[in-house]
Each structure stands twice: as C-alpha cells, then as structure tokens.
Design an enzyme around this catalytic site. Structure first.
Site, mmCIF file in Angstrom:
data_model
loop_
_atom_site.group_PDB
_atom_site.id
_atom_site.type_symbol
_atom_site.label_atom_id
_atom_site.label_comp_id
_atom_site.label_asym_id
_atom_site.label_seq_id
_atom_site.Cartn_x
_atom_site.Cartn_y
_atom_site.Cartn_z
ATOM 1 N N GLU A 184 0.842 -1.206 0.000
ATOM 2 C CA GLU A 184 0.000 0.000 0.000
ATOM 3 C C GLU A 184 0.879 1.259 0.000
ATOM 4 O O GLU A 184 0.551 2.248 -0.660
ATOM 5 C CB GLU A 184 -0.950 -0.024 1.197
ATOM 6 C CG GLU A 184 -1.953 -1.164 1.116
ATOM 7 C CD GLU A 184 -3.131 -1.006 2.041
ATOM 8 O OE1 GLU A 184 -3.212 0.014 2.763
ATOM 9 O OE2 GLU A 184 -3.998 -1.904 2.044
ATOM 10 N N GLU A 185 1.982 1.209 0.732
ATOM 11 C CA GLU A 185 2.894 2.358 0.758
ATOM 12 C C GLU A 185 3.418 2.668 -0.643
ATOM 13 O O GLU A 185 3.456 3.825 -1.070
ATOM 14 C CB GLU A 185 4.071 2.066 1.690
ATOM 15 C CG GLU A 185 5.157 3.132 1.643
ATOM 16 C CD GLU A 185 6.315 2.864 2.606
ATOM 17 O OE1 GLU A 185 7.352 3.528 2.456
ATOM 18 O OE2 GLU A 185 6.172 2.001 3.490
ATOM 19 N N ARG A 186 3.806 1.634 -1.357
ATOM 20 C CA ARG A 186 4.401 1.831 -2.685
ATOM 21 C C ARG A 186 3.379 2.327 -3.689
ATOM 22 O O ARG A 186 3.677 3.203 -4.515
ATOM 23 C CB ARG A 186 5.071 0.528 -3.139
ATOM 24 C CG ARG A 186 6.332 0.240 -2.350
ATOM 25 C CD ARG A 186 6.825 -1.187 -2.443
ATOM 26 N NE ARG A 186 8.000 -1.356 -1.581
ATOM 27 C CZ ARG A 186 8.505 -2.534 -1.227
ATOM 28 N NH1 ARG A 186 7.949 -3.651 -1.647
ATOM 29 N NH2 ARG A 186 9.574 -2.584 -0.443
ATOM 30 N N ALA A 189 2.712 5.958 -2.957
ATOM 31 C CA ALA A 189 3.825 6.798 -3.421
ATOM 32 C C ALA A 189 3.743 7.039 -4.922
ATOM 33 O O ALA A 189 3.960 8.164 -5.396
ATOM 34 C CB ALA A 189 5.152 6.146 -3.054
#
Length: 326
Positions: A184-186, A189
């Site tokens: 989810e972070e990637r 981003a």
C-alpha cells in the site's frame, strides 16, 4: 473505527489529488498516517489496540510514524537489529531506528522488532509503541536534500517497556505484515507523483513557450517539444500501470510484482522528468525560485524510500524466476 469503510482505490484517488500540493513532504506525511503505518493495525490489530491507537489516528488527533529502517538496515528489512524481549506481560525494547518520517512529532510508532532468535523472516513482530515512554530518545532531525518540510528522525530505544498487549496480530508475523503494508505504501507513493510530474511538464511548456534563445522560443526546438511529448506519454503509461495494479489489489490479488514495477518506474520517471525539465529551464532551473527545482530534490526520494530501485528489481526478478539463489 471512524473511517469511511471505502476500498483502497479511494486511498489512491486521494493520494493522486494530494499531488496538487506544490511540495513532496506534505503528501508523504499524510501517506505515512493513512497508508504506511496503519494498514497492519487495521487488518490484524485487536479491538482494544484499534480503539487506543487507530481511532485517534484516523481522527487526526494522534500522529503516527513507522519504525522499520535502521542505520545498517534500510531496504533490507530482514536484517534489522532492534529487539523486543518478552518479560512477563511486557516487551523490553532496545536498539534504534533511522530515516523515520514524522519521528520528531509522532505520538506513537508502528515498530518492527525482533521478538525471537528464529529465522529472520519469522522472528519479527509489529508493536504499537507510544513515543512518550521512558527510554525513547529522539536523537536528531535529519537534514535532507529534499522533502525538507517533513521531519525525519533518528531514534534510540534503551530498555523501553511496552505492554505485550500492544503486539499487532501474532508474534513472529511482523515481517509478513510489513510486506503487506509496503504494498500500500508503494502504490500510494506512485499515485502522489503523477500530478507533480504533469505539473512540472506543463510549467516547463509555459516557460519554454515564452523564453527566447537565438531569436526563437526554446519550445520551438524539436528536441524540446518532442522530449516533452515523450515524457507526457511516459506519465500516462505509469498512470495506467498504477490503475491496473490497484484494481487487481482491490479484488484481492497478489500484486507484489506489479506494485514493484510501478514503484520502480515511478522512481526512475521522477528523476527523468525533473532532470529533463530542469535542463529546459536553464539557469532559472538551478534556483530555488521555481517549482521544478523543488520537485527535482523532493521526488529524488522515490527511487530510495519504501524500497530502492534495486530492491524493486530483485522482487520483480524473484517473481519472474530469474533471481539467482544463494
């Protein structure tokens, strides 16, 4: 728990919209709060932990940071050294974290620590760690090339005692939980850079259309307008890859390979677009007065944070079956 109960595609829509902010640090800080430090708690945390930490974080009353990277362990998450040793109904934490976004102001940390001596992928756990406990030392705010509006901390832990009930999910599953959190972070981003890249291209068009060199506008040169067309095309391709990956993710598929491809492409394209466009601004591009120079600095992090380009390539190779085995 106070959220709207929407699927992850809405996070991505929000992340893309946050790209209209004319710096990288603010979307990143919001991303840590919404899509980097809280997914594991949302998925695997107890009701008690969610009420104590998730509810006020969603409301914006608490700031959270993510404690993963260390001085000797950035993208190589398996090699972290911070320990959380179980003693009765407490964990005693020793070690330190580095490159911790929002670490200077955070009320709590989603901490990854070694909770046993077992194999490196099965000995780690995620723990909700209040940042006001004795033994937590925020050493310094790190002076960075870009993302300068975002505070990034180095933090040390010395015999920090935290209740064992603050464990997220099962002990020993922290590495697995963090890998899911990373997806989810990637994707977040990637979504945050789409609008800045479009903005940089458009502002470069506007500038080169009125800036004259040798009695004609800079934009009149085929090398310039063709290059800007290529860059705009690349941004659209990145958007399509992101949307496809998010759609598959929302349906419950393993999107590790595609998310890694999107993250890799976003990092490299961020460098390519900002570098090319800064060049077309000439001397003005080398000043702090224009947006392109800020994004040149801020977006450089895309190829480093949340897993380096090289780590993304290793993940992609693993899924392609081309990564050499030790």
């Amino acid at each position: 728990y106070g959220g709207m109960g929407l699927d992850f595609s809405y996070n991505v829509a929000m992340a893309e919209e946050l790209g209209n902010i004319r710096c990288g640090g603010i979307p990143m800080a919001i991303g840590v709060q919404a899509g980097m430090a809280t997914p594991a708690l949302t998925r695997f945390g107890s009701d008690e932990l969610k009420k104590q930490f998730l509810v006020p974080t969603i409301a914006g009353d608490l700031v959270v940071c993510l404690g993963i990277s260390e001085v000797g362990a950035g993208s190589d998450v398996a090699s972290i050294k911070t320990t959380a040793v179980r003693k009765g109904d407490e964990y005693i934490i020793n070690g330190g974290k580095m490159w911790t976004t929002s670490g200077c102001q955070a009320d709590w940390m989603c901490l990854l620590a070694n909770t046993s001596e077992g194999p490196p992928h099965r000995n780690k756990s995620l723990i909700c760690l209040p940042m006001n406990l004795p033994g937590i030392h925020v050493a310094k705010k790190i002076d960075k090339l870009g993302m300068r509006s975002s505070d990034t901390a180095q933090i040390f832990f010395e015999d920090v005692r935290v209740p064992s009930k603050n464990l997220i999910g099962e002990e020993g599953k922290g590495f697995t939980y963090q890998m899911l959190q990373f997806q989810e972070e990637r994707l977040w981003a990637v979504a945050t850079v789409l609008t800045p890249l479009e903005t940089v291209i458009q502002e470069t068009i506007d500038y080169t259309r009125q800036r004259k060199v040798f009695d004609q506008t800079v934009l009149h040169n085929q090398a310039v307008h063709f290059r800007l067309a290529e860059l705009a095309t690349e941004v659209e391709l990145l958007r399509s890859l992101l949307y496809r990956t998010v759609a598959l993710y929302v349906e419950g598929n393993d999107t590790t390979k595609l998310a890694s491809m999107a993250k890799l492409k976003a990092g490299r394209l961020s460098r390519e677009v900002t570098d090319c466009c800064l060049q077309f601004w000439g001397g003005m591009g080398f000043t702090s007065e224009v947006l392109v120079s800020r994004f040149y600095r801020d977006l450089r992090l895309m190829s480093i944070g949340g897993g380096t380009d090289e780590t993304m390539l290793s993940i992609i190779c693993k899924y392609m079956g081309t990564l050499p085995s030790n």
